[in-house]
Design a protein around this motif. Structure first.
Motif, PDB file in Angstrom:
ATOM      1  N   SER A  20       0.978  -1.334   0.094  1.00 32.64           N
ATOM      2  CA  SER A  20       0.000   0.051   0.035  1.00 32.64           C
ATOM      3  C   SER A  20       0.855   1.188  -0.103  1.00 32.64           C
ATOM      4  O   SER A  20       2.001   1.144   0.734  1.00 32.64           O
ATOM      5  CB  SER A  20      -0.888  -0.010   1.157  1.00 32.64           C
ATOM      6  N   SER A  21       0.304   2.406  -0.724  1.00 29.99           N
ATOM      7  CA  SER A  21       1.152   3.505  -0.749  1.00 29.99           C
ATOM      8  C   SER A  21       1.266   4.344   0.654  1.00 29.99           C
ATOM      9  O   SER A  21       2.343   5.005   0.669  1.00 29.99           O
ATOM     10  CB  SER A  21       0.440   4.405  -1.877  1.00 29.99           C
ATOM     11  N   LYS A  22       0.390   3.998   1.325  1.00 31.90           N
ATOM     12  CA  LYS A  22       0.546   4.847   2.904  1.00 31.90           C
ATOM     13  C   LYS A  22       1.857   4.355   3.492  1.00 31.90           C
ATOM     14  O   LYS A  22       2.360   5.042   4.264  1.00 31.90           O
ATOM     15  CB  LYS A  22      -0.717   4.397   3.581  1.00 31.90           C
ATOM     16  N   TYR A  23       2.518   3.159   3.228  1.00 30.85           N
ATOM     17  CA  TYR A  23       3.859   3.011   3.921  1.00 30.85           C
ATOM     18  C   TYR A  23       4.933   3.529   3.280  1.00 30.85           C
ATOM     19  O   TYR A  23       6.228   3.365   3.625  1.00 30.85           O
ATOM     20  CB  TYR A  23       3.892   1.480   3.835  1.00 30.85           C
ATOM     21  N   ILE A  24       4.709   4.492   2.056  1.00 26.93           N
ATOM     22  CA  ILE A  24       6.084   5.082   1.532  1.00 26.93           C
ATOM     23  C   ILE A  24       6.421   6.207   2.176  1.00 26.93           C
ATOM     24  O   ILE A  24       5.655   6.996   2.641  1.00 26.93           O
ATOM     25  CB  ILE A  24       5.759   5.280  -0.101  1.00 26.93           C
ATOM     26  N   LEU A  25       7.711   6.190   2.464  1.00 29.13           N
ATOM     27  CA  LEU A  25       8.220   7.305   3.153  1.00 29.13           C
ATOM     28  C   LEU A  25       8.314   8.622   2.409  1.00 29.13           C
ATOM     29  O   LEU A  25       8.549   8.228   1.232  1.00 29.13           O
ATOM     30  CB  LEU A  25       9.711   7.210   3.825  1.00 29.13           C
ATOM     31  N   ASN A  26       8.160   9.697   2.982  1.00 28.49           N
ATOM     32  CA  ASN A  26       8.316  10.933   2.328  1.00 28.49           C
ATOM     33  C   ASN A  26       9.522  11.146   1.485  1.00 28.49           C
ATOM     34  O   ASN A  26      10.563  10.700   1.964  1.00 28.49           O
ATOM     35  CB  ASN A  26       8.123  12.388   3.153  1.00 28.49           C
ATOM     36  N   ASP A  27       9.631  11.620   0.396  1.00 31.83           N
ATOM     37  CA  ASP A  27      11.008  11.898  -0.469  1.00 31.83           C
ATOM     38  C   ASP A  27      11.653  12.851   0.346  1.00 31.83           C
ATOM     39  O   ASP A  27      11.142  13.919   0.860  1.00 31.83           O
ATOM     40  CB  ASP A  27      10.542  12.565  -1.745  1.00 31.83           C
ATOM     41  N   LEU A  28      13.084  12.777   0.771  1.00 28.32           N
ATOM     42  CA  LEU A  28      14.028  13.678   1.140  1.00 28.32           C
ATOM     43  C   LEU A  28      15.041  14.223   0.429  1.00 28.32           C
ATOM     44  O   LEU A  28      15.964  14.496   0.917  1.00 28.32           O
ATOM     45  CB  LEU A  28      14.383  12.660   2.556  1.00 28.32           C
ATOM     46  N   ASN A  29      14.590  14.191  -0.837  1.00 26.45           N
ATOM     47  CA  ASN A  29      15.860  14.699  -1.807  1.00 26.45           C
ATOM     48  C   ASN A  29      16.052  16.169  -1.492  1.00 26.45           C
ATOM     49  O   ASN A  29      17.080  16.809  -1.824  1.00 26.45           O
ATOM     50  CB  ASN A  29      15.589  14.506  -3.159  1.00 26.45           C
ATOM     51  N   PHE A  30      15.242  16.773  -0.636  1.00 28.86           N
ATOM     52  CA  PHE A  30      15.588  18.345  -0.423  1.00 28.86           C
ATOM     53  C   PHE A  30      16.888  18.477   0.625  1.00 28.86           C
ATOM     54  O   PHE A  30      17.340  19.428   0.491  1.00 28.86           O
ATOM     55  CB  PHE A  30      14.162  19.114   0.186  1.00 28.86           C
ATOM     56  N   LEU A  31      17.165  17.336   1.098  1.00 29.38           N
ATOM     57  CA  LEU A  31      18.437  17.366   2.055  1.00 29.38           C
ATOM     58  C   LEU A  31      19.551  17.459   1.129  1.00 29.38           C
ATOM     59  O   LEU A  31      20.650  18.036   1.488  1.00 29.38           O
ATOM     60  CB  LEU A  31      18.726  16.077   2.867  1.00 29.38           C
ATOM     61  N   ASN A  32      19.726  17.051  -0.109  1.00 31.36           N
ATOM     62  CA  ASN A  32      20.697  17.078  -0.766  1.00 31.36           C
ATOM     63  C   ASN A  32      20.625  17.523  -2.265  1.00 31.36           C
ATOM     64  O   ASN A  32      21.375  17.566  -3.156  1.00 31.36           O
ATOM     65  CB  ASN A  32      21.499  15.824  -0.747  1.00 31.36           C
ATOM     66  N   ASP A  33      19.319  17.849  -2.599  1.00 29.11           N
ATOM     67  CA  ASP A  33      19.131  18.433  -4.059  1.00 29.11           C
ATOM     68  C   ASP A  33      19.433  17.238  -5.091  1.00 29.11           C
ATOM     69  O   ASP A  33      20.038  17.606  -6.069  1.00 29.11           O
ATOM     70  CB  ASP A  33      19.703  19.677  -4.265  1.00 29.11           C
ATOM     71  N   GLN A  34      19.167  16.227  -4.546  1.00 26.33           N
ATOM     72  CA  GLN A  34      19.521  14.846  -5.588  1.00 26.33           C
ATOM     73  C   GLN A  34      18.373  14.201  -6.190  1.00 26.33           C
ATOM     74  O   GLN A  34      17.411  14.520  -5.779  1.00 26.33           O
ATOM     75  CB  GLN A  34      20.411  13.700  -5.080  1.00 26.33           C
ATOM     76  N   GLU A  35      18.313  13.517  -7.343  1.00 20.77           N
ATOM     77  CA  GLU A  35      17.139  12.958  -7.657  1.00 20.77           C
ATOM     78  C   GLU A  35      16.713  11.713  -6.874  1.00 20.77           C
ATOM     79  O   GLU A  35      17.721  11.267  -6.336  1.00 20.77           O
ATOM     80  CB  GLU A  35      17.261  12.612  -9.335  1.00 20.77           C
ATOM     81  N   ILE A  36      15.804  11.195  -6.776  1.00 16.41           N
ATOM     82  CA  ILE A  36      15.241  10.281  -6.147  1.00 16.41           C
ATOM     83  C   ILE A  36      15.926   8.848  -6.535  1.00 16.41           C
ATOM     84  O   ILE A  36      15.911   8.484  -7.931  1.00 16.41           O
ATOM     85  CB  ILE A  36      13.662   9.905  -6.182  1.00 16.41           C
ATOM     86  N   PHE A  37      16.497   7.980  -5.786  1.00 19.95           N
ATOM     87  CA  PHE A  37      17.412   6.982  -6.328  1.00 19.95           C
ATOM     88  C   PHE A  37      16.842   5.645  -5.719  1.00 19.95           C
ATOM     89  O   PHE A  37      16.965   4.476  -5.935  1.00 19.95           O
ATOM     90  CB  PHE A  37      18.874   6.950  -6.088  1.00 19.95           C
ATOM     91  N   ALA A  38      15.732   5.750  -4.842  1.00 19.47           N
ATOM     92  CA  ALA A  38      15.211   4.487  -4.063  1.00 19.47           C
ATOM     93  C   ALA A  38      13.683   5.087  -3.500  1.00 19.47           C
ATOM     94  O   ALA A  38      13.469   6.340  -3.385  1.00 19.47           O
ATOM     95  CB  ALA A  38      16.010   4.370  -2.922  1.00 19.47           C
ATOM     96  N   GLU A  39      13.123   4.114  -3.359  1.00 22.32           N
ATOM     97  CA  GLU A  39      11.659   4.169  -2.598  1.00 22.32           C
ATOM     98  C   GLU A  39      11.720   3.258  -1.390  1.00 22.32           C
ATOM     99  O   GLU A  39      12.250   2.199  -1.353  1.00 22.32           O
ATOM    100  CB  GLU A  39      10.448   3.567  -3.437  1.00 22.32           C
ATOM    101  N   PHE A  40      11.272   3.858  -0.127  1.00 28.96           N
ATOM    102  CA  PHE A  40      11.342   3.331   1.102  1.00 28.96           C
ATOM    103  C   PHE A  40      10.024   3.220   1.604  1.00 28.96           C
ATOM    104  O   PHE A  40       9.197   4.000   1.529  1.00 28.96           O
ATOM    105  CB  PHE A  40      12.284   4.216   2.167  1.00 28.96           C
TER     106      PHE A  40
END
Length: 170
Positions: A35-55
């Motif tokens: 279920s999508s409710k278990y996906i952690l928020n994207d934290l790429n704002f910490l390093n301004d990099q593109e998303i490389f994984a889904e948690f």
């Protein structure tokens, strides 16, 4: 993945404890994590990099469950210098003491390698102040399975509540 992090200013692990996300209960184990409710928020704002994984993360009385899909093929794992290759470090504060300003006895730092190196694939590597010290968890309390594809690899991690000092589902 090492080249992504070489250009970054180091982030203190304590900076990560200022981030929070709701963790939902799982009844059926890893099957619930679809279920999508278990996906952690994207934290790429910490390093301004593109998303490389889904948690994805969930919990029940027996364990904390994580499913991580890395959007690149597995290359190589190293130990003890795990940051030279593919690895996953997880920081957990079981008591949500965000203002402590230091690692306390309820903080945990785990290392997971997508491939066993020198007999190591999953272990707690927490470092405590002497007054907060307690034995690190037994690696048998950390279950890891890895699926490798041509363009990705996926890690399914189960951290037993026995491995989480101070964990209290209430």
């Amino acid at each position: 993945m090492g080249e992504i992090f070489e250009a970054l200013d180091p982030l203190s692990p304590l900076q990560f404890f200022s981030i929070s996300h709701p963790i939902f209960y799982v009844k059926k184990g890893f099957a619930d994590l679809k279920s999508s409710k278990y996906i952690l928020n994207d934290l790429n704002f910490l390093n301004d990099q593109e998303i490389f994984a889904e948690f994805r993360i969930g919990w029940n009385e027996q364990a904390l469950l994580l499913k991580v899909e890395i959007h690149k093929p597995f290359e190589e794992a190293f130990y003890p210098d795990s940051q030279k290759g593919d690895s996953l470090e997880i920081f957990i504060d079981t008591r949500n003491l965000k203002n402590a300003g230091f690692f306390h006895k309820f903080c945990h730092h785990f290392l997971f390698l997508p491939q066993e190196v020198a007999g190591i694939q999953a272990q707690e590597i927490s470092k405590f102040r002497s007054e907060d010290a307690h034995p690190l968890c037994d690696s048998e309390e950390l279950l890891l399975s890895v699926e490798k594809g041509k363009k990705y690899y996926q890690m399914s991690i189960e951290i037993s509540t026995k491995a989480l000092h101070g964990a209290d589902p209430l």
